[in-house]
Each structure stands twice: as C-alpha cells, then as structure tokens.
Write a protein that holds these residues in place. Structure first.
Motif, PDB file in Angstrom:
ATOM      1  N   ALA A  65       3.808   1.678  -1.282  1.00  0.00           N
ATOM      2  CA  ALA A  65       4.399   1.843  -2.616  1.00  0.00           C
ATOM      3  C   ALA A  65       3.396   2.484  -3.564  1.00  0.00           C
ATOM      4  N   GLY A  66       2.161   2.023  -3.497  1.00  0.00           N
ATOM      5  CA  GLY A  66       1.146   2.551  -4.396  1.00  0.00           C
ATOM      6  C   GLY A  66       0.626   3.911  -3.981  1.00  0.00           C
ATOM      7  N   SER A  67       0.875   4.289  -2.729  1.00  0.00           N
ATOM      8  CA  SER A  67       0.328   5.551  -2.229  1.00  0.00           C
ATOM      9  C   SER A  67       1.282   6.720  -2.407  1.00  0.00           C
TER      10      SER A  67
ATOM     11  N   VAL B 200       0.816  -1.214   0.000  1.00  0.00           N
ATOM     12  CA  VAL B 200       0.000   0.000   0.000  1.00  0.00           C
ATOM     13  C   VAL B 200       0.855   1.272   0.000  1.00  0.00           C
TER      14      VAL B 200
ATOM     15  N   GLY C 151       6.262   7.915  -6.120  1.00  0.00           N
ATOM     16  CA  GLY C 151       6.710   6.529  -6.194  1.00  0.00           C
ATOM     17  C   GLY C 151       7.325   6.120  -7.522  1.00  0.00           C
TER      18      GLY C 151
ATOM     19  N   ARG D 117       4.035  -1.190 -11.094  1.00  0.00           N
ATOM     20  CA  ARG D 117       2.988  -0.212 -10.816  1.00  0.00           C
ATOM     21  C   ARG D 117       1.816  -0.471 -11.764  1.00  0.00           C
TER      22      ARG D 117
ATOM     23  N   ALA E 268      -3.828   0.595  -3.383  1.00  0.00           N
ATOM     24  CA  ALA E 268      -3.565   1.811  -2.618  1.00  0.00           C
ATOM     25  C   ALA E 268      -4.753   2.758  -2.681  1.00  0.00           C
TER      26      ALA E 268
END
Ligand SMILES: Cc1cc2nc3c(=O)[nH]c(=O)nc-3n(C[C@H](O)[C@H](O)[C@H](O)COP(=O)(O)OP(=O)(O)OC[C@H]3O[C@@H](n4cnc5c(N)ncnc54)[C@H](O)[C@@H]3O)c2cc1C
Ligand code: SF4
Ligand code: SF4
Lengths: 204, 426
Positions: free
Chosen positions: A37-39, A35, A43, B346, B323
């Motif tokens: 990393a994606g937030s 989470v 990034g 990603r 996320a």
C-alpha cells in the motif's frame, strides 16, 4: 449452533478468488503488513490499495472488490512485488482480479483503463495485429468528439513523425495489415475461451 | 602453546559469547576439561556490546563479571583468545582439531596500564562500537574486556608506531616477533557457540541505511546509549550531532521477509521496546518514540514489559511496515512513508533519527566441519552431527535467557559423550 458458526466464517469469495482468479491462491498468504500500500506510486489515487483489496477478499466483500476501480489503476510498476515480504505476485493478482471482474460484467463501466483495454483487445483480435491508427483514433475519441479533436490536434506532430519513420501507415484506415490465417487465429481464441470458461468454478 | 593438554575426554567450546562461556563453565565446573576458543581478543560476544538487558534493565556488566570471575577461577578451563578452528577431523569421542591463533603482540606481563595506547598515533575503526568511532593501534577491546590485556593492531606492525608502543611499555609485555600459531589437539566433543551477526541493513534498499545518515541500526543505538560508547551515552544523530528526541523504530528490518531473512529474529521487538526507555531516560517527556511494526512479538512471560511500554504516553505504536524512507535535504530528517494498517491512513512522518531493528543471522555460514543446519543457517540438533553440539544463537535467534538455557543443554550433551569415552576406556 456449530454449523451456524461455520457458515458464518465460511468465506466463499476467498475460495472463488482462489479458483478463478489468476494467482488468486496467493491472497491468503498476505500478512497485512502494508508495504504494498505504501509502495504504490498511485496508491493515493485510488480507493483500495492491494493490501486493502486482499483483506476485503478475505472478509467476503465480493461486490465491493469486483466493482472496485483499484485493479484497473495498477500501472504494473512492480514496486509492491519487489518489496512484499511474502513474495505475493501482487501485480498479477491485481490484473487477474480486473480480468475476472470484467468477465463477470461487474467491473466499473466507465473506468478508462478498462475501456482502453477492451478497445485494445478488440483491435488486436480482429486481424491478429494491432492497427495503431485505428487504436489511436479510438483512444482520442474515447471521451467524446470535442475532446477527441483537441487531443488529436495536440498529438498531430507525433503522428506525423511516426508516419515519416514508417511506424504508422495512413493506409491502415482501409482495414490494415493482419496475420495470414485470421480464421485459424479466431478458432484458437475461441478454443482458449472455451477452456477458460470450463475451468471457471461456480460459487454461490 | 605446547602447554595445552587435551584428550578425547576434553570438550572444545568454540565462541566466547554468553553462550560459549556458559557451556564451558557448566562443563568445567562439573569437572570436565574444557578449552574455550574465541576469535576476538576478549570474551563476551554481542552481549558485551549491549547497554542494558531486557527484561530487568540491568547492565550486562553484572552477569558478565560473574562469568569472568568463574572463568578465571576454574582450573579445568583454558581460554584461548584470537583463536579460530581451521579444521576438524574424526568422530564422536575422538576429534582431531586444528586451531589457529593470531598474534596479539602483547604477552601476559601486560597490566593494562595503557602506556602503549598513549604512545601510538594511528587510529582504526572501533569494532566494539560497530565502527562508529576510532580506537588506537594499541588498544584494550573494551572497558570490561577479559582478559584485561592490550592488543596491537596487525596494521601497525613494521611501522614506527610498533616501536613506539614497545618502548612505552615498562613491563616488557610487547613482543613484536609474535607469529600466528597452529595447534592440533584431540577432543571428545565440540560445542559451537559462534553466535549471530546483525543482518546487513544496507541490503534493505528502500530504507536507505547506506544513503541517509540518520538511519542507524539497533546495535548501533545500543552503543550510543552506553556511556562507554562513541557518543558518551548521548543520543545524538550522526548528521549534525543534534539531540535525537523524536526517534522512530522500524521492526522486522530484514526479518520475516522472503527477500531477506525468512525467520522472525525474535528478540528485536523486545530490543526496540527496551530502547524506548533509553529515549525517555535521556530526554524525559521530550523524548518521543514511535514503533512501526507488523505485530509485536514480545515472547511469552515478558509481555508485561510490552504492556508497560504501551501504556507510556511518550511511545506511539503504528501498525505498518514502512514502505520507504526519504531524506529531508533541508534538515537531514528521515521521512517515513507508508500506510497505517489500522484505518489505512497514508503517512509521511518526519523523525530526528530512525533505528532499524535489524534481524539476527548466524555469524558463521561456512563451518570447518559438516554440521546439519536448517534453512536459515542455524545449527540443528541432529544425530548426524555426532559429538558436535550447538549453543545459543548459533542454534536460533534467542535472547540471553534462552541462549543460556541452550548452552546448559549443550554442555550436558557434551558431558555425556566424554563420559562414554571415559567409561569405555576406564
Ligand atoms: C539490538 C539488540 C539488543 C539486544 N538486547 C538484548 C537484551 O536486552 N536482553 C537479552 O536477553 N538479549 C538481547 N539481545 C540478544 C543477545 O544479544 C543474544 O541473545 C546474545 O548475544 C547471544 O549470545 P551468544 O553467545 O549465543 O552469541 P554472541 O554474542 O554472538 O557470541 C558469539 C561469540 O563467538 C565468537 N565467534 C564467532 N565466530 C567465531 C569463530 N569462527 N571462532 C571463534 N569464535 C567465534 C564471537 O566473537 C562471539 O564472541 C539483543 C540483540 C540485539 C540485536
Ligand atoms: S506487501 Fe505483501 S504481505 Fe504486505 S500487505 Fe501487501 S500483499 Fe500483504
Ligand atoms: S521479533 Fe518483532 S521485529 Fe523481530 S522479526 Fe520478530 S516480529 Fe519482527
């Protein structure tokens, strides 16, 4: 045989991080959910996300971690902290790692955030107050003379209005204001550094 | 309700879901006197709102029907619907409990013919379908409701709808003068089986349940798949009623998260694996499911269910806690953003519909009597509880199999208490 296996799995780097890095003891709590990393709004701009850094620490990748630019790219937006299901203080760990890498002299030499942070620290600790004029000039010329002039010209209107509203004094160039007891302040910093250094544990 | 006879050899079961029904039936079939109270107008609890059961993929109707028949046949068991416990005093072997029964406005004469429902006009959110559609102000809670008896919504009392309902009934079953009733009883032991509720998905801010129409919860998806549900069994997305063929499931939505529920809700991995079947059943090879997960926890013997779903080419597994979700304003698609832990890729993935596998939390947080609960609010088996025991999802997040086991265990404990009472008085 058994001791071979134990040595193989003994990870000194995780222990080193736990002992020497601010909030480092939290690293082992990461469950690799991804989470953070994606937030991270930045990034995709750096090589290692917090999640990846924490896994690399556990995998004992000392050189890659300490020379990574990742920790220096953190803007302290706190998105990751707000969302981490394990409540890791991710932002603080990232800054702790940056600071540790810097102290060991392993941080990437030309990383701009690091250069600026060093400048800021040196500027601040000289007299106990930030000399904004000198800091600003140093920042403009951080990437060479020509670039510096360009940036300085662009920023001129801002500087002028800051002067008008007394937020910036041209007299600062002569040395600038400071706190009353500069030598006492320096003694405090020296002592703090001694204490920090004494706390630092050795790992091989 | 003067006809209820209860003594300190009676067992009170609170909550008529699968666990409460099981505990009550086990004790009653053993010969004990049992009173089963249920807050809503019919028994069945959350299981009654599922479309199919894992691991066998049968319909909940089958198990439920048997229980309902056992319930009807047993003279030792007394069911009180629309009833809650307002206070409990006393000790093991001798509790005085006060029950409050809300008026149903419909008596035993009701044949469930539906004339009153046809006659009234006002509509209300349908609780049985998690408010996804409307029901009338005179209604049968669900097709398989037990008891099969209509209910009048208290909001129509005093309105012309109430008179219309009364006039439409040919069996004199509607009694608009019914009042709330309070009853005080003596019982020897109490079993709490008040179950669970889905975690409030709107609290998981980055997932936009409160903002993005095509983000729904797993419990809502169960209703959608059910032919008796709000879409007649079609998997349609809420924004435009388009067929949802590319469905994302997000695991641990509110579970295993210190910002929400700390515990693993244990059944939601299995629930999502099950729900990928619904997608495939509806659309064949065109129905694609993607499960976003931290790790799949298909508990012990049902892991072969997981393995079978894993082998299905129409189901993709992405190891990542999503996320955040944004909405594609053009087509209403939710866009899932995150990083895939396997390879650190990603992604920004668009889906037709997102199903949040929401966590389970205890449905009751404020018990009318002191009971020991753990840090997640579930009732602990503890000596200090005296003659009060817990069954099913009021003890933990459980699947039906485990809930029923726990119910049987609680029935045994309660039987021991009332046997002791009988022994000392005998
Ligand atoms: C999306 C999803 C899918 C699932 N699918 C499956 C599956 O396929 N297979 C499986 O085995 N399990 C499944 N489960 C789990 C299953 O729903 C539970 O195991 C089951 O509901 C537990 O039953 P229970 O009786 O303990 O609780 P509940 O079903 O919650 O029943 C509790 C009852 O108590 C009543 N009540 C509540 N408070 C009070 C009160 N104060 N006074 C009186 N009565 C009260 C309620 O109205 C309700 O009738 C699923 C869960 C979810 C979230
Ligand atoms: S959000 Fe927290 S638990 Fe998840 S990968 Fe990042 S640090 Fe680890
Ligand atoms: S069962 Fe699966 S989805 Fe549910 S909380 Fe546990 S790991 Fe998460």
């Amino acid at each position: 045989m058994a001791s071979d296996a134990i040595n193989y799995y003994r990870n000194n780097f995780l222990k080193e991080v736990e002992a020497n890095v601010e909030e480092g003891a939290w690293v082992k709590m990461c469950m690799q959910c991804g989470v953070c990393a994606g937030s991270c709004p930045l990034g995709n701009a750096w090589e290692h996300t917090p999640q990846k850094i924490f896994m690399m620490i556990r995998a004992g990748k000392r050189d890659e971690v300490l020379s990574s630019d990742a920790m220096w790219m953190c803007t302290s937006c706190y998105n990751c902290i707000a969302r981490c299901p394990r409540e890791l203080p991710i932002t603080h760990i990232m800054h702790g790692l940056a600071n540790y890498a810097h102290r060991l002299g392993l941080a990437p030499k030309n990383q701009p955030t690091r250069k600026f942070a060093t400048m800021f620290w040196n500027n601040l600790t000289k007299k106990g107050r930030v000399n904004e004029l000198k800091l600003g000039i140093a920042l403009y010329f951080m990437n060479g003379l020509v670039n510096g002039i360009k940036v300085a010209i662009k920023a001129m209107p801002l500087g002028m209005s800051m002067m008008k509203t007394k937020r910036l004094s041209p007299m600062e160039i002569l040395g600038g204001h400071g706190i009353k007891d500069t030598s006492g302040f320096h003694a405090i910093l020296k002592k703090a550094r001694e204490i920090e250094d004494a706390k630092m544990k050795k790992f091989d | 309700m003067a006809d209820i006879i209860a003594t300190n050899e009676t067992i009170l079961v609170v909550g008529g879901g699968i666990s409460g029904m099981t505990a009550a039936l086990e004790a009653a079939e053993f010969g004990k006197q049992v009173i089963l109270v249920e807050k809503s107008p019919s028994v069945g609890g959350r299981v009654g709102k599922l479309y199919k059961y894992f691991p066998k993929m049968c319909h909940p109707t089958c198990g439920m029907e048997i229980n309902q028949r056992r319930l009807k046949m047993n003279p030792n068991l007394r069911l009180l619907t629309m009833t809650e416990v307002s206070s409990v005093e006393g000790e093991e072997g001798n509790y005085s409990v006060t029950l409050k029964t809300a008026p149903r406005y419909v008596n035993e004469n009701c044949t469930a013919c539906g004339a009153c429902g046809d006659a009234v006009e006002a509509e209300f959110d349908n609780e049985h379908n998690y408010n996804l559609n409307k029901r009338k102000g005179a209604y049968l809670p669900s097709a398989m409701a037990h008891p099969q008896r209509y209910v009048l919504d208290p909001a129509i009392i005093g309105t012309p709808d109430a008179t219309k309902a009364k006039e439409a009934c040919k069996f004199d079953a509607i009694d608009l003068e019914m009042q709330e009733q309070e009853t005080t009883l003596t019982v020897g032991a109490i079993i709490w089986a008040t179950g669970w509720q889905p975690y409030d998905a709107a609290k998981i801010q980055p997932y936009g349940y409160d903002r993005i129409q095509n983000v729904i919860t797993s419990v809502e998806f169960e209703r959608m798949a059910d032919p008796h549900g709000p879409t007649g069994g079609k998997l349609l997305r809420p924004s435009d009623n388009a067929e949802a063929k590319n469905v994302a499931f997000i695991q641990c939505a509110g579970s295993r998260d210190r910002n929400h529920l700390k515990h693993c809700s244990r059944i939601c991995c299995m629930a999502s694996l099950k729900q990928t079947h619904y997608v495939e059943d509806a659309y064949g090879d065109e129905g694609k499911s993607t499960i976003y997960y931290i790790d799949i926890r298909a508990i012990d013997r049902i892991d072969d269910f997981h393995q079978k779903v894993k082998a299905n080419p129409n189901v993709t597994f992405t190891k990542s806690k999503v996320a955040r979700i944004d909405e594609n304003k053009g087509n209403g698609n939710p866009i899932l953003r995150g990083v895939d832990t396997e390879g650190y890729h990603r992604y920004d993935n668009e889906h037709d519909l997102v199903v949040l596998a929401v966590g389970m939390e205890p449905s009751v947080s404020d018990f009318p009597v002191k009971v020991a609960v753990n840090e997640n609010g579930y009732i602990e088996q503890d000596e200090s509880n005296g003659g009060i025991f817990a069954a099913g999802c009021s003890t933990d997040a459980l699947d039906v199999n485990r809930a029923v086991q726990s119910a049987t265990a609680s029935a045994l404990r309660a039987i021991q208490v009332v046997n002791r009472v009988a022994g000392s008085e005998g």
